[in-house]
Design a protein around this motif. Sequence first.
Motif, PDB file in Angstrom:
ATOM      1  N   HIS A  27       0.914  -1.094   0.170  1.00 61.85           N
ATOM      2  CA  HIS A  27      -0.028  -0.035  -0.004  1.00 61.85           C
ATOM      3  C   HIS A  27       0.747   1.256  -0.074  1.00 61.85           C
ATOM      4  O   HIS A  27       0.348   2.413   0.052  1.00 61.85           O
ATOM      5  N   SER A 215       9.557  -0.795   6.730  1.00 63.79           N
ATOM      6  CA  SER A 215       8.397  -1.238   7.372  1.00 63.79           C
ATOM      7  C   SER A 215       8.659  -1.246   8.723  1.00 63.79           C
ATOM      8  O   SER A 215       7.553  -0.678   9.668  1.00 63.79           O
ATOM      9  N   GLN A 219       6.154   1.658  11.099  1.00 64.23           N
ATOM     10  CA  GLN A 219       5.150   1.335  11.947  1.00 64.23           C
ATOM     11  C   GLN A 219       5.584   1.935  13.185  1.00 64.23           C
ATOM     12  O   GLN A 219       4.615   2.177  13.851  1.00 64.23           O
ATOM     13  N   LEU A 224       2.660   3.944   8.638  1.00 61.45           N
ATOM     14  CA  LEU A 224       2.437   3.002   7.445  1.00 61.45           C
ATOM     15  C   LEU A 224       0.975   3.523   6.965  1.00 61.45           C
ATOM     16  O   LEU A 224       0.058   4.000   7.426  1.00 61.45           O
ATOM     17  N   ALA A 225       0.910   3.343   5.476  1.00 64.65           N
ATOM     18  CA  ALA A 225      -0.325   3.588   4.596  1.00 64.65           C
ATOM     19  C   ALA A 225      -1.486   2.726   5.087  1.00 64.65           C
ATOM     20  O   ALA A 225      -1.272   1.660   5.569  1.00 64.65           O
ATOM     21  N   GLY A 226      -2.575   3.229   4.920  1.00 59.66           N
ATOM     22  CA  GLY A 226      -3.838   2.516   5.172  1.00 59.66           C
ATOM     23  C   GLY A 226      -3.884   1.458   4.183  1.00 59.66           C
ATOM     24  O   GLY A 226      -3.470   1.412   2.994  1.00 59.66           O
TER      25      GLY A 226
END
Lengths: 270, 270
Positions: A27, A215, A219, A224-226
């Motif tokens: 994402h 990542s 986080q 982080l992207a939805g």
Amino acid sequence: MQQAIAVLDSGVGGLTVVKEVLRQLPHEKILYFGDTARTPYGPREAEEVITFTREIVDYLVQFNPKMIVIACNTATAVALEDIRTRVNVPTIGVINPGARAAIGRTKTGVVGVIGTEGTIKSRAYEWALKRQSPSVTVISQACSSFVPLVEDGNFHSEETYQTVAESLSSLQNTTMDCLILGCTHYPFLADSISKVMGSEVTLINSAEETAREISTILQENNELAGIDVEPVHQFFCSGDPRKFQEIAQAWLEEQIQLFPVVWQVSSIGV
Amino acid sequence: MQQAIAVLDSGVGGLTVVKEVLRQLPHEKILYFGDTARTPYGPREAEEVITFTREIVDYLVQFNPKMIVIACNTATAVALEDIRTRVNVPTIGVINPGARAAIGRTKTGVVGVIGTEGTIKSRAYEWALKRQSPSVTVISQACSSFVPLVEDGNFHSEETYQTVAESLSSLQNTTMDCLILGCTHYPFLADSISKVMGSEVTLINSAEETAREISTILQENNELAGIDVEPVHQFFCSGDPRKFQEIAQAWLEEQIQLFPVVWQVSSIGV
């Protein structure tokens, strides 16, 4: 507007990092810059590489990225700390993730590193490994013939295997159990490298490890992207856009459904 | 005074994380809290686990740690988000690192998870895996007989192998290529688990992966200990200190040169 992860490289090697980001973080939006007009960075003076990296970062920060990834070992070795003091965006390179993965996986404490002459000469991996774990033994080998093989698309031939075997001969008959592929081009030759080194030696792919650290940090920063986001990626290169587009599409095709948009950036002097 | 990494668990399982931190980050100081008087957390109600975790964290923050690690899958599943909103210290659990490692390594996209009934019922791993990569297939299996085997020190017997084989029978004959050991006790049984699952299935050890993410985050925050530091670790437990000391020393002995100091913490009600 979705904030992107900005990835930069001297050319197309950083696409191995992009491919892993697309796989592990589907994402996230990617902004990629390949400085194909000035590739390779390996033989250049450190000052020049720092200047080039600053120019690309200055270009990319206009797009307000949430993270910057220097997906080039040479630029990481000489320019990462400079960039971190210049921009207020979390910035990582490809050396610490590879070093950290090797420290995590080695049981014998003997770690190998292969890379371009520039990267090996900088001793950046050795420093990163010993910074984390002073007792580790590091065996390094420059493999100057590997990048040309990859650029020729010559991944699986008998000639490639022979070249790889010859280059890695000094790394055999040791207790090494991890070998860091310290150049973003080398994952293309992983089959031959693995065959030469044997199944007891784990190959550490910097691209995979760097994507994982991206990542972790996103986080941790709660950025982080939805999962409902369908990102639209953007690719920039300073050299021949057709050649770049061809390589990028061949390499990423299975990962993204749309063709990358290739822009020629004329604001950067060649 | 060196700022420590605070690690907490329901008992001794979190020592697998400590061992990996000592190995990967030998200059970092550890504060460990094992709530051995109230172990196990697995069968308890979520509210109770949250209360217990809050009490331990309140105790540990008195020592001004630079990071808090919830090294218990059950507590991570139910209490991590609560703790993150309560304290102003970077806090991580053991679930996201294991999930991230599996996403990084799987080629087939089929990932297995084994854990206590509490952890599997919480579906925390499934959520973490799909949060990162919605297309991954997750196969979960509670293995309630494993923790008693480990607590009995019964790691390598034929009986253990048979129990492991029986518990994992539903995970065989799939295209799974990564299996997350979703309980900090399970690395003790890795030999049997690996023998049952076969060499094509990579076992993901949460302890190893969590230590690595601790390293990533500390480096990103520019908070890694200096390489000239010789840390002095401190261990706390709420139950029988002799038993805890015996297990901790047996497990960590090869990693640290001094015996851990075991304190009985009377301020936490049992």
